[in-house]
Design an enzyme around this catalytic site. Structure first.
Site, PDB file in Angstrom:
ATOM      1  N   GLY A  36      24.185  30.016   5.617  1.00  0.00           N
ATOM      2  CA  GLY A  36      23.464  31.128   4.999  1.00  0.00           C
ATOM      3  C   GLY A  36      22.269  31.567   5.826  1.00  0.00           C
ATOM      4  O   GLY A  36      22.176  31.257   7.012  1.00  0.00           O
ATOM      5  N   LEU A  38      21.777  34.607   6.742  1.00  0.00           N
ATOM      6  CA  LEU A  38      22.644  35.212   7.753  1.00  0.00           C
ATOM      7  C   LEU A  38      21.928  36.252   8.600  1.00  0.00           C
ATOM      8  O   LEU A  38      20.999  36.923   8.150  1.00  0.00           O
ATOM      9  CB  LEU A  38      23.859  35.850   7.077  1.00  0.00           C
ATOM     10  N   HIS A  42      25.878  35.571  12.861  1.00  0.00           N
ATOM     11  CA  HIS A  42      26.910  35.205  11.885  1.00  0.00           C
ATOM     12  C   HIS A  42      27.883  36.370  11.657  1.00  0.00           C
ATOM     13  O   HIS A  42      29.095  36.175  11.578  1.00  0.00           O
ATOM     14  CB  HIS A  42      26.274  34.860  10.537  1.00  0.00           C
ATOM     15  N   GLN A  66      23.974  16.753   7.355  1.00  0.00           N
ATOM     16  CA  GLN A  66      23.703  17.019   8.776  1.00  0.00           C
ATOM     17  C   GLN A  66      22.207  17.174   9.062  1.00  0.00           C
ATOM     18  O   GLN A  66      21.828  17.462  10.189  1.00  0.00           O
ATOM     19  CB  GLN A  66      24.497  18.227   9.279  1.00  0.00           C
ATOM     20  N   GLU A 153      29.079  30.030  20.037  1.00  0.00           N
ATOM     21  CA  GLU A 153      28.697  29.321  21.267  1.00  0.00           C
ATOM     22  C   GLU A 153      27.213  28.973  21.275  1.00  0.00           C
ATOM     23  O   GLU A 153      26.773  28.154  22.065  1.00  0.00           O
ATOM     24  CB  GLU A 153      29.025  30.175  22.497  1.00  0.00           C
ATOM     25  N   LEU A 189      19.580  34.504  18.299  1.00  0.00           N
ATOM     26  CA  LEU A 189      19.319  34.653  16.868  1.00  0.00           C
ATOM     27  C   LEU A 189      19.583  33.327  16.169  1.00  0.00           C
ATOM     28  O   LEU A 189      20.548  32.629  16.478  1.00  0.00           O
ATOM     29  CB  LEU A 189      20.218  35.744  16.276  1.00  0.00           C
ATOM     30  N   SER A 191      18.676  31.305  12.148  1.00  0.00           N
ATOM     31  CA  SER A 191      17.998  31.327  10.846  1.00  0.00           C
ATOM     32  C   SER A 191      16.618  30.695  10.966  1.00  0.00           C
ATOM     33  O   SER A 191      15.686  31.068  10.260  1.00  0.00           O
ATOM     34  CB  SER A 191      18.827  30.571   9.812  1.00  0.00           C
TER      35      SER A 191
HETATM   36  P1  AMP Z   1      24.576  28.072  10.874  1.00  0.00           P
HETATM   37  O1  AMP Z   1      24.496  28.931   9.662  1.00  0.00           O
HETATM   38  O2  AMP Z   1      23.323  28.048  11.670  1.00  0.00           O
HETATM   39  O3  AMP Z   1      25.140  26.705  10.578  1.00  0.00           O
HETATM   40  O4  AMP Z   1      25.630  28.769  11.829  1.00  0.00           O
HETATM   41  C1  AMP Z   1      26.909  29.131  11.360  1.00  0.00           C
HETATM   42  C2  AMP Z   1      27.737  29.587  12.532  1.00  0.00           C
HETATM   43  O5  AMP Z   1      27.102  30.707  13.149  1.00  0.00           O
HETATM   44  C3  AMP Z   1      27.880  28.515  13.614  1.00  0.00           C
HETATM   45  O6  AMP Z   1      29.198  28.568  14.137  1.00  0.00           O
HETATM   46  C4  AMP Z   1      26.861  28.947  14.636  1.00  0.00           C
HETATM   47  O7  AMP Z   1      27.166  28.516  15.944  1.00  0.00           O
HETATM   48  C5  AMP Z   1      26.959  30.460  14.520  1.00  0.00           C
HETATM   49  N1  AMP Z   1      25.755  31.118  15.050  1.00  0.00           N
HETATM   50  C6  AMP Z   1      24.473  30.824  14.750  1.00  0.00           C
HETATM   51  N2  AMP Z   1      23.644  31.611  15.473  1.00  0.00           N
HETATM   52  C7  AMP Z   1      24.422  32.416  16.242  1.00  0.00           C
HETATM   53  C8  AMP Z   1      24.163  33.437  17.215  1.00  0.00           C
HETATM   54  N3  AMP Z   1      22.926  33.787  17.538  1.00  0.00           N
HETATM   55  N4  AMP Z   1      25.215  34.042  17.804  1.00  0.00           N
HETATM   56  C9  AMP Z   1      26.487  33.682  17.479  1.00  0.00           C
HETATM   57  N5  AMP Z   1      26.798  32.719  16.580  1.00  0.00           N
HETATM   58  C10 AMP Z   1      25.777  32.094  15.967  1.00  0.00           C
END
Ligand code: AMP
Length: 285
Positions: A36, A38, A42, A66, A153, A189, A191
């Protein structure tokens, strides 16, 4: 913009029922797991999933296992209504937002650990983190069996851990990696960027610049050891208080490279702390 069109399910049974209806009409399913809060990164993954499957499920679950002791589990930003509206605008078809009790009922005692690739870098800096990630991702994928799952990535080591567990456990899903979405100054980017103060925000962009300079030097044939040292020096000079790592590793499998020049596909990865924000980034070499 309305989120009224985005259905939300909170149980495995409801998730399976929705997906079964899609499958009955011959549609494949893509999946984007998130915690979230977002942002465009995302949403870019949701669009990538939509290009690869007829229907897209996104999950929002701030996964307690985690987070380490003293990390930001309690304060992690949560705004489901805002997130649901953003997901709908990106073409998502269903939001799965389970409770902690749904994911970890009393007595849950199985953990997935991925040896090797999850041990260095963030695995060393955040003990238990990747076991939490591997366990929750294995559960999410097993709960309803998407055809395609998309990960960023931005979390490069996490992507490697997930590719490995999907292969090792024979999970019938195709894993796709999406490129890192960045602000104009290169800051990836995240969160957690919301934690940065106005003074810290311009400094944060230095993490990506330091990696870009390092990647260029490596491409020009400079030695790994010297490039890593220079990048750390640059981050300290910019004002980062702690550097967890700046390391050049094999693009597949993350074996340590250096101390000499790189001769095979590589990735430079870094984690550093600015104020109370821990930032990570990585670039292809
Ligand atoms: P998170 O909500 O931080 O657990 O991220 C959820 C998914 O979004 C994971 O696969 C992250 O690698 C991806 N993600 C987070 N930040 C970025 C970003 N700036 N660009 C692309 N994917 C992202």
């Amino acid at each position: 913009m309305s989120d009224a069109s985005l259905p939300i399910v909170r149980t495995v049974a409801d998730l399976r029922a929705r997906v079964a209806a899609w499958r009955a009409s011959g549609q494949g399913v893509g999946f984007v797991p998130t915690m979230g809060a977002l942002h465009e990164g995302h949403l870019s993954l949701v669009r990538l999933a939509k290009q690869n499957a007829g229907r897209v499920v996104a999950s929002i679950f701030v996964n307690p296992t985690q987070f380490g002791p003293g990390e930001d589990f309690d304060t992690y930003p949560r705004d489901e209504a805002r997130d649901a509206a953003l997901l709908a605008s990106a073409g998502c078809d269903l939001l799965y937002a389970p409770t902690v009790a749904q994911m970890y009922p009393p007595g849950a005692s199985t953990t997935v650990t991925v040896a090797g690739v999850s041990e260095p870098l963030d695995g060393a800096a955040r003990p238990g983190h990747f076991a939490g990630v591997a366990t929750v991702v294995t559960k999410l994928l097993s709960q309803y069996g998407p055809d395609v799952a998309v990960f960023g990535e931005k979390d490069y080591q996490q992507l490697q851990v997930i590719r490995r567990l999907v292969r090792d456990l024979d999970l019938p899903v195709a894993v796709l990696g999406g490129p890192t979405a960045r602000d104009e100054d290169g800051l990836a980017l995240s969160s957690r960027n919301a934690y940065l103060t106005a003074q810290e925000r311009p400094v944060a962009g230095e993490l990506n610049r330091a990696l870009a300079v390092a990647a260029e030097a490596l491409r020009a044939g400079q030695a790994v050891a010297a490039v890593e040292t220079d990048a750390k020096q640059r981050l300290r000079a910019a004002g980062f208080q702690r550097i967890d790592y700046v390391e050049v590793r094999a693009a597949e499998g993350l074996a340590r490279l250096g101390p000499g020049p790189v001769t095979s596909p590589a990735r430079i990865l870094a984690a550093a702390i600015l104020g109370k924000t821990r930032l990570i980034d990585n670039l292809a070499v």
